[in-house]
Structure formats: structure tokens, C-alpha cells
Design an enzyme around this catalytic site. Structure first.
Site, mmCIF file in Angstrom:
data_model
loop_
_atom_site.group_PDB
_atom_site.id
_atom_site.type_symbol
_atom_site.label_atom_id
_atom_site.label_comp_id
_atom_site.label_asym_id
_atom_site.label_seq_id
_atom_site.Cartn_x
_atom_site.Cartn_y
_atom_site.Cartn_z
ATOM 1 N N TRP A 126 0.865 -1.187 0.000
ATOM 2 C CA TRP A 126 0.000 0.000 0.000
ATOM 3 C C TRP A 126 0.901 1.236 0.000
ATOM 4 O O TRP A 126 1.771 1.370 0.874
ATOM 5 C CB TRP A 126 -0.886 -0.044 1.240
ATOM 6 C CG TRP A 126 -1.835 1.094 1.409
ATOM 7 C CD1 TRP A 126 -2.658 1.639 0.472
ATOM 8 C CD2 TRP A 126 -2.090 1.810 2.629
ATOM 9 N NE1 TRP A 126 -3.401 2.657 1.014
ATOM 10 C CE2 TRP A 126 -3.065 2.777 2.340
ATOM 11 C CE3 TRP A 126 -1.583 1.719 3.929
ATOM 12 C CZ2 TRP A 126 -3.546 3.655 3.292
ATOM 13 C CZ3 TRP A 126 -2.053 2.585 4.884
ATOM 14 C CH2 TRP A 126 -3.030 3.553 4.573
ATOM 15 N N ASP A 207 -0.778 -5.801 9.064
ATOM 16 C CA ASP A 207 -1.796 -4.835 8.664
ATOM 17 C C ASP A 207 -3.035 -5.625 8.250
ATOM 18 O O ASP A 207 -3.044 -6.297 7.219
ATOM 19 C CB ASP A 207 -1.279 -3.983 7.506
ATOM 20 C CG ASP A 207 -2.231 -2.840 7.150
ATOM 21 O OD1 ASP A 207 -3.362 -2.807 7.685
ATOM 22 O OD2 ASP A 207 -1.853 -1.985 6.330
ATOM 23 N N ALA A 209 -6.468 -4.910 7.263
ATOM 24 C CA ALA A 209 -7.417 -3.870 6.855
ATOM 25 C C ALA A 209 -8.700 -4.427 6.262
ATOM 26 O O ALA A 209 -9.673 -3.682 6.104
ATOM 27 C CB ALA A 209 -6.757 -2.929 5.842
ATOM 28 N N LYS A 242 -13.492 -0.950 6.160
ATOM 29 C CA LYS A 242 -14.070 -1.774 5.105
ATOM 30 C C LYS A 242 -15.141 -2.708 5.637
ATOM 31 O O LYS A 242 -16.276 -2.730 5.137
ATOM 32 C CB LYS A 242 -12.972 -2.578 4.408
ATOM 33 C CG LYS A 242 -12.190 -1.799 3.362
ATOM 34 C CD LYS A 242 -11.208 -0.831 3.982
ATOM 35 C CE LYS A 242 -10.381 -0.116 2.924
ATOM 36 N NZ LYS A 242 -9.454 0.857 3.546
#
Length: 393
Positions: A126, A207, A209, A242
Site C-alpha cells: 500500500w 496490517d 485492513a 471496510k
């Protein structure tokens, strides 16, 4: 003083959003922005979120500050969702401003603990990972991850590179739904990663997400839980943007799994200190929505059901796009799209081919050919498939 400021390089994804808005062509397709969209092109408010907000509005009697680390109900509920059975006497947690804030605070915590650390980060990753580290002046090296020929993980190269990390270094890993590629490790491969980190003493920063966007809530947490059970120290940055659809509420959390309860207490105090130095008390509204949903059986069931609808919608779009491309190309070279997970896949197209998609077909995606699967619907999939073939990808 302010006239001495230097212009900053604009964010490429935000630039793409503005360019898309200015495009007057009919039928334009936005596959750049990283948010979920339903078939009507709307990022909806989930049913359970609306119900939780109504409940909060009716029952809340104060807007006074929360604790520096955030409300315990939220942190405990998220720990259960992400980690489940990890010993709480080793787990410190911190409510943050989104998953991005959790990444930033994790790096700040690592720097407090070891000013000489280096971060190992996947190539690609990212873009904001790199931007944050560059801004902080944190040294980093990239480890090989994506094979542009197979559109899968180059695991042998990854293992070779992360084995170079030393004790006290950070290895940044994507817990599921790798951004930007969509290519994930298998659980067997995660076991090998854990073994490498055990030997080196490097600390994983996971991470997470997109929990619930790949193979399911439990399945998407499996790798993170595996690492947490194997290693004495783990940092985990999780986002609710999300899976709860509360992007603008900026709701995230940082977990620090320590070797023992004394180290856990040190970590908890340091994390609260970092919040105080940055934005002081974390935002509460999104966190309260999440804790309200996760601690209520009916709300949680409805949320989980709607999340499954979102996940299955993306899987359906992946299968449709791979099938269309198989028919048009007469080959299976695009089957990786159906195998990838999460919102994104990386096509492996050149910047010139991506530019051709934009100029000739009004299809917008990031220059590295990352496309947001959730930006499609059943009617735009054939349009994209034809454009991909015409662009020579």
C-alpha cells in the site's frame, strides 16, 4: 514563515479521483478508489451500523472524553474478533484514527523500543506504508513478494529476503487481501514465515485492513492468529473502515502482543502516551458503533450476514471477469483474478497500457494496474474485459 513551505507531491490515487470526476464521457468506470461500492455504485451504510447509531443516539448521555487508549468495550470486542484466544495478560491495545493511525502508532512504538530498527515491507505494498515511513525518517527495505509473470506470490524470494531481518527489526505483513495485488500466502506458507521470524527475532507488524473481505471473518483472521500463537511479540494494526463500511468515522485499533505481563504493561503505557502526543483522545463514535454491534447477538448476526453478501458479491465479480477474459483471450492467463482475494487485483499491465485504458475506454485504475474489483458490476465487467484485451494486456 508559511511562504517557505515547499509544494508536496500530490497523492496519485486522490489525483485519479479528481481526474475521474472531471471526465465527461458517458460510461466511465472508476476502479481506482479503494472503497467498496454496491452494484449501483454506492458505498452503503450497513443495516447493523444504522441500527447501532440509532441505539447510541437514544441512549448516550454525554460526549465527555474517553480514555487515552479508547473505551475498553471496543478494544475487548475487537480483540475477540481479531485474535479470539490470545492471553489478555500479554495483550495491549489502543484505539486509533483508522487503520492508518494504527500503522503510524505501531511504527512510533517500535521506534521508542528500538531507535535503530529497520522495516521490511513487501514489494509492492500500500503506497501510504512507504509514505508514512519516509515522512517519519524510518529506514526500510523492500522484500520481493509479487511475481509479475504468474500474478502470484514469489514465496521463495520473499523467504530469502525477510530472513535478512535482524532482532528488533519490523517485518510488515498483510494479514489478508494483500493491497495492491490481491495475492495471498497460504496458511502453510504463513507457518514458514513464522518459523523465519522465530529464528531472527524480528517482530511482525500485521496490517489487517480487510478482515471479512476475502474468505470470511474467521478465515481472514487465521494467519494473524497463527502468528500471534507462534511468536512472543506481535504488532497488529486493524481497520473497521471496510468490514463495517464506516470509512469516514476513522475507526482503527493497534494491538501489541508482548512476551509477558510486565512488557504488556509497559507497552500499554507507551501506547497511551503516543496517543496523547499525537491527537490525545481517540475518536469514539465509530468505535462505539463497532462495540455496539459486536456485543449484541442480533446486530452482530445481521452485520456478519451483510458482510458475507459484500464478500460474495466481489467473488462473483472476480469469477465473471476471469470467465469473460478467458473467452476473449482464448487462454487461462487471467484466471488469477478469480484466485485473488479482497477488493484488489494487480493485472500486471504496463503504465502505458493503463494509460490506454483511461484514454480510449474511460477506465480508471492506479498506474501500477491495481484495479478495485468492487468498482465493477455485472454490466461493466464485459466492458472492462474487452478493454483489457484491446489494450494488449
Amino acid at each position: 514563515m508559511l511562504s517557505n513551505l515547499k509544494p508536496q507531491a500530490p497523492d496519485k490515487i486522490l489525483m485519479l479521483i479528481e481526474e475521474f470526476k472531471a471526465d465527461t464521457r458517458q460510461g466511465k468506470i472508476d476502479l481506482g478508489v479503494g472503497v467498496y461500492k454496491d452494484p449501483q455504485g454506492v458505498t452503503p451504510v450497513m443495516r447493523a451500523v444504522k441500527a447501532a447509531e440509532q441505539r447510541i443516539w437514544e441512549s448516550q448521555t454525554t460526549k465527555a472524553y474517553t480514555g487515552l487508549a479508547g473505551e475498553a468495550d471496543y478494544r475487548n470486542a475487537m480483540a475477540q474478533m481479531v485474535l479470539k484466544d490470545v492471553p489478555t495478560d500479554r495483550l495491549a491495545s489502543l484505539a486509533t484514527v483508522g487503520g492508518t493511525g494504527a500503522i503510524r502508532q505501531a511504527l512510533e512504538l517500535a521506534r521508542l523500543a528500538n531507535p535503530d530498527f529497520t522495516v521490511y515491507v513487501s514489494d509492492p505494498t500500500w503506497p501510504n506504508h512507504l509514505s508514512i515511513m519516509k515522512f517519519m525518517g524510518v529506514p526500510f527495505v523492500e522484500y520481493r513478494y509479487f511475481d509479475n509473470d504468474t500474478r502470484g506470490v514469489d514465496f521463495a524470494a520473499m523467504k530469502e529476503d525477510i530472513a535478512k531481518a535482524k532482532q528488533g527489526d519490523i517485518v510488515l505483513l498483510h494479514g489478508c487481501c494483500h493491497n495492491p495485488t490481491g495475492a495471498n500466502l497460504t496458511l502453510a506458507q504463513w507457518e514458514e514465515v513464522a518459523e523465519i521470524l522465530e529464528k531472527s527475532g524480528a517482530v511482525p507488524l500485521i496490517d489487517l485492513a480487510y478482515q471479512g473481505f476475502g474468505d470470511g471473518l474467521e478465515e481472514d483472521a487465521a494467519a494473524t492468529r497463527l502468528i500471534a500463537k507462534r511468536l512472543p511479540e506481535v504488532l497488529i494494526a486493524a481497520s473497521c473502515s471496510k468490514n463495517f463500511g464506516i470509512y469516514r468515522e476513522r475507526t482503527g485499533i493497534l494491538f501489541a502482543l508482548a512476551e509477558n505481563s510486565a512488557a504488556r504493561d509497559l507497552s500499554q503505557g507507551s501506547m497511551a502516551y503516543l496517543n496523547r502526543q499525537n491527537y490525545s483522545f481517540p475518536p469514539d463514535h465509530g468505535a462505539r458503533i463497532v462495540s455496539t454491534i459486536l456485543t449484541d447477538e442480533a446486530l452482530r448476526a445481521d452485520w456478519a450476514a451483510e458482510l458475507e453478501e459484500v464478500r460474495n458479491s466481489m467473488l462473483g465479480l472476480r469469477a465473471q471477469l476471469a470467465s469473460e477474459l478467458r473467452d476473449l483471450s482464448g487462454s487461462d492467463r487471467f484466471d488469477f483474478i478469480a484466485e485473488h482475494r479482497g477488493m484488489f487485483s494487480r493485472l500486471g499491465a504496463t503504465p502505458e497500457q493503463v494509460a490506454k485504458l483511461k484514454s480510449e475506454a474511460a477506465i480508471y485504475m492506479v498506474g501500477d494496474s491495481r484495479l478495485n474489483i468492487a468498482g465493477l458490476n455485472k454490466d461493466t465487467v464485459p466492458v472492462l474485459a474487452r478493454a483489457i484485451i484491446d489494450a494488449g494486456i
